[in-house]
Write a protein that holds these residues in place. Structure first.
Motif, PDB file in Angstrom:
ATOM      1  N   UNK A  56      29.591  33.116  45.891  1.00 35.84           N
ATOM      2  CA  UNK A  56      30.922  33.566  46.057  1.00 35.84           C
ATOM      3  C   UNK A  56      30.819  35.170  46.888  1.00 35.84           C
ATOM      4  N   UNK A  57      31.921  35.498  47.253  1.00 35.81           N
ATOM      5  CA  UNK A  57      32.158  36.732  47.989  1.00 35.81           C
ATOM      6  C   UNK A  57      32.495  37.888  46.822  1.00 35.81           C
ATOM      7  N   UNK A  58      33.116  37.370  45.778  1.00 39.72           N
ATOM      8  CA  UNK A  58      33.727  38.156  44.931  1.00 39.72           C
ATOM      9  C   UNK A  58      33.534  37.681  43.273  1.00 39.72           C
ATOM     10  N   UNK A  59      33.012  38.242  42.574  1.00 41.36           N
ATOM     11  CA  UNK A  59      32.761  37.684  41.144  1.00 41.36           C
ATOM     12  C   UNK A  59      33.662  38.534  39.958  1.00 41.36           C
ATOM     13  N   UNK A  60      34.502  38.052  39.393  1.00 35.53           N
ATOM     14  CA  UNK A  60      35.131  38.588  38.576  1.00 35.53           C
ATOM     15  C   UNK A  60      34.700  38.286  36.968  1.00 35.53           C
ATOM     16  N   UNK A  61      34.237  39.321  36.171  1.00 34.50           N
ATOM     17  CA  UNK A  61      33.646  39.177  34.871  1.00 34.50           C
ATOM     18  C   UNK A  61      34.642  39.391  34.016  1.00 34.50           C
ATOM     19  N   UNK A  62      34.899  38.499  33.146  1.00 36.04           N
ATOM     20  CA  UNK A  62      35.894  38.812  32.130  1.00 36.04           C
ATOM     21  C   UNK A  62      35.246  38.220  30.631  1.00 36.04           C
ATOM     22  N   UNK A  63      34.077  38.776  30.440  1.00 32.02           N
ATOM     23  CA  UNK A  63      33.165  38.391  29.410  1.00 32.02           C
ATOM     24  C   UNK A  63      33.121  39.579  28.494  1.00 32.02           C
ATOM     25  N   UNK A  64      32.744  39.282  27.222  1.00 29.34           N
ATOM     26  CA  UNK A  64      32.829  40.189  26.181  1.00 29.34           C
ATOM     27  C   UNK A  64      31.731  41.434  26.715  1.00 29.34           C
ATOM     28  N   UNK A  65      31.782  42.584  26.057  1.00 30.56           N
ATOM     29  CA  UNK A  65      30.634  43.587  26.178  1.00 30.56           C
ATOM     30  C   UNK A  65      29.305  43.188  26.251  1.00 30.56           C
ATOM     31  N   UNK A  66      29.162  42.550  25.254  1.00 26.37           N
ATOM     32  CA  UNK A  66      27.746  42.127  24.809  1.00 26.37           C
ATOM     33  C   UNK A  66      27.053  41.325  26.153  1.00 26.37           C
ATOM     34  N   UNK A  67      27.893  40.622  27.073  1.00 22.77           N
ATOM     35  CA  UNK A  67      27.212  39.864  28.147  1.00 22.77           C
ATOM     36  C   UNK A  67      27.773  40.307  29.374  1.00 22.77           C
ATOM     37  N   UNK A  68      28.918  40.966  29.614  1.00 19.70           N
ATOM     38  CA  UNK A  68      29.432  41.379  30.839  1.00 19.70           C
ATOM     39  C   UNK A  68      28.511  42.072  31.889  1.00 19.70           C
ATOM     40  N   UNK A  69      27.884  43.170  31.286  1.00 20.32           N
ATOM     41  CA  UNK A  69      26.858  43.894  32.216  1.00 20.32           C
ATOM     42  C   UNK A  69      26.176  43.045  32.951  1.00 20.32           C
ATOM     43  N   UNK A  70      25.281  42.254  32.174  1.00 25.06           N
ATOM     44  CA  UNK A  70      24.207  41.401  32.635  1.00 25.06           C
ATOM     45  C   UNK A  70      24.700  40.535  33.718  1.00 25.06           C
ATOM     46  N   UNK A  71      25.749  39.938  33.455  1.00 24.27           N
ATOM     47  CA  UNK A  71      26.303  38.919  34.230  1.00 24.27           C
ATOM     48  C   UNK A  71      26.961  39.680  35.460  1.00 24.27           C
ATOM     49  N   UNK A  72      27.313  40.926  35.409  1.00 22.81           N
ATOM     50  CA  UNK A  72      27.717  41.598  36.767  1.00 22.81           C
ATOM     51  C   UNK A  72      26.529  41.969  37.433  1.00 22.81           C
ATOM     52  N   UNK A  73      25.641  42.354  36.836  1.00 23.29           N
ATOM     53  CA  UNK A  73      24.436  42.952  37.530  1.00 23.29           C
ATOM     54  C   UNK A  73      23.746  41.691  38.267  1.00 23.29           C
ATOM     55  N   UNK A  74      23.786  40.409  37.753  1.00 24.98           N
ATOM     56  CA  UNK A  74      23.234  39.215  38.378  1.00 24.98           C
ATOM     57  C   UNK A  74      24.097  38.959  39.385  1.00 24.98           C
ATOM     58  N   UNK A  75      25.309  38.860  39.367  1.00 26.25           N
ATOM     59  CA  UNK A  75      26.271  38.845  40.519  1.00 26.25           C
ATOM     60  C   UNK A  75      26.072  39.640  41.603  1.00 26.25           C
ATOM     61  N   UNK A  76      25.852  40.888  41.363  1.00 22.30           N
ATOM     62  CA  UNK A  76      25.858  42.064  42.310  1.00 22.30           C
ATOM     63  C   UNK A  76      24.161  41.749  43.019  1.00 22.30           C
ATOM     64  N   UNK A  77      23.155  41.420  42.463  1.00 25.65           N
ATOM     65  CA  UNK A  77      22.077  41.043  42.976  1.00 25.65           C
ATOM     66  C   UNK A  77      21.900  40.064  43.940  1.00 25.65           C
ATOM     67  N   UNK A  78      22.995  38.717  43.551  1.00 24.37           N
ATOM     68  CA  UNK A  78      22.950  37.631  44.534  1.00 24.37           C
ATOM     69  C   UNK A  78      24.013  38.134  45.587  1.00 24.37           C
ATOM     70  N   UNK A  79      24.443  39.347  45.757  1.00 22.42           N
ATOM     71  CA  UNK A  79      25.211  39.684  46.922  1.00 22.42           C
ATOM     72  C   UNK A  79      26.617  39.776  46.804  1.00 22.42           C
ATOM     73  N   UNK A  80      27.117  39.442  45.604  1.00 23.76           N
ATOM     74  CA  UNK A  80      28.558  39.400  45.732  1.00 23.76           C
ATOM     75  C   UNK A  80      29.058  40.623  45.576  1.00 23.76           C
ATOM     76  N   UNK A  81      30.499  41.119  45.909  1.00 23.19           N
ATOM     77  CA  UNK A  81      31.333  42.318  45.119  1.00 23.19           C
ATOM     78  C   UNK A  81      31.561  41.919  43.706  1.00 23.19           C
ATOM     79  N   UNK A  82      31.602  42.623  42.840  1.00 23.59           N
ATOM     80  CA  UNK A  82      31.885  42.584  41.539  1.00 23.59           C
ATOM     81  C   UNK A  82      33.006  43.186  40.828  1.00 23.59           C
ATOM     82  N   UNK A  83      33.896  42.487  39.967  1.00 24.90           N
ATOM     83  CA  UNK A  83      34.595  43.268  39.207  1.00 24.90           C
ATOM     84  C   UNK A  83      34.674  42.894  37.897  1.00 24.90           C
ATOM     85  N   UNK A  84      34.336  43.947  36.872  1.00 20.54           N
ATOM     86  CA  UNK A  84      33.929  43.544  35.546  1.00 20.54           C
ATOM     87  C   UNK A  84      34.978  44.075  34.636  1.00 20.54           C
ATOM     88  N   UNK A  85      35.486  43.390  33.386  1.00 22.74           N
ATOM     89  CA  UNK A  85      36.466  44.075  32.791  1.00 22.74           C
ATOM     90  C   UNK A  85      35.822  45.184  31.965  1.00 22.74           C
TER      91      UNK A  85
END
Length: 308
Positions: A56-85
């Motif tokens: 994806x070009x954009x990843x929106x992370x709407x997960x709980x705090x316990x998992x959101x940051x890791x998911x956001x960083x995985x998405x950024x490493x994959x090259x996407x722009x990331x918006x995390x709640x």
């Protein structure tokens, strides 16, 4: 775009994305989705699997705090722009910068309210602010990860952070002193019912917080700015969404989210960053201030009748 998390907040993003120009939902990632995923959109149990399958070009992370940051960083490493709640983590130390963090932004859609772009682009001389929150959260809200402080944080992490993060963008300086009180009386979760704080920053500016989740009246989350020249600016609304404008003319939260998606994509494509974008690294200061408030606060545990 890829949506990570199909719960209560994920459903709001799905609704906003329906009318977002130039964006199509490629997939949803959630091992246990609560929101209805529209027909034809693939559902993945794993964020990493979804990233590989959809690029994806954009990843929106709407997960709980316990998992959101890791998911956001995985998405950024994959090259996407990331918006995390918000808040994506309640641990300031977790925000020590890593490669790829510059592609991650924190979702504060009320910061895109009318007039706030100019306010943030050229901040006025603010000497005092008031962060005011009065909402109601009952037992149905405090379930799952929201029941414990370790997984959800407190009222300042979950509800008042929109106004507090905004005020700290406008007021630089380290915290010099805090006088705070945290009141528990309903016992619905480990989080508190009411928190008040007076924060003195280097240079003498002050932040006053009055945030409660036991309010019986109309919900409101507002920020009042007291300027050095004696003027007062009010960012108003149920959740700041009217900005500096009239409440009756406030944009919908879906419209604010669409503005936020567009700003993140612009930044990812090298265009000048929108002044209302909140970079991941900028979240560390609000979290450190919140930690200090809770650490220094007087804790009151009162019977319901007495506190009411």
């Amino acid at each position: 775009m890829l949506l990570v998390g199909a719960g209560e907040v994920g459903a709001k993003h799905l609704a906003a994305l329906v009318g977002a120009p130039g964006l199509a939902v490629a997939a949803v990632a959630d091992p246990d989705p609560r929101a209805e995923v529209p027909p034809g959109i693939p559902l993945f149990a794993s964020c990493r699997t979804a990233l590989t399958a959809t690029t994806p070009d954009l990843v929106v992370v709407a997960a709980p705090p316990g998992t959101a940051l890791a998911a956001a960083r995985d998405a950024a490493q994959a090259g996407a722009a990331v918006l995390v709640e918000k808040p994506c983590t309640i641990d300031p130390a977790a925000l020590v910068p890593r490669p790829g963090d510059e592609r991650i932004f924190v979702a504060f859609q009320p910061h895109f309210a009318p007039g706030l772009d100019a306010l943030l682009a050229e901040p006025p001389d603010v000497v005092r602010t008031e962060v005011l929150l009065a909402v109601r959260r009952d037992p149905g809200y405090f379930r799952g990860w929201r029941r414990t402080y370790a997984s959800a944080g407190g009222v300042l992490h979950q509800q008042a952070i929109h106004g507090l993060a905004l005020t700290l963008r406008l007021l630089p300086g380290d915290v010099e002193a805090i006088d705070a009180k945290v009141v528990h009386y309903r016992g619905l979760a480990e989080t508190e019912d009411h928190v008040t704080a007076a924060i003195v920053l280097a240079g003498g500016a002050m932040v006053h917080i009055d945030a409660r989740v036991d309010h019986d009246g109309p919900p409101a989350h507002e920020l009042v700015l007291h300027l050095a020249d004696g003027r007062r600016l009010a960012v108003r609304g149920r959740n700041l969404e009217a900005g500096l404008g009239e409440i009756a003319a406030a944009p919908t939260h879906a419209a604010l989210r669409r503005a936020m998606y567009a700003a993140v994509l612009d930044a990812a494509e090298g265009r000048p960053a929108h002044p209302c974008l909140f970079p991941l690294t900028a979240l560390r200061r609000p979290l450190e201030v919140i930690d200090r408030v809770y650490r220094d606060a007087r804790v009151v545990r009162a019977a319901h009748a007495a506190a009411a």
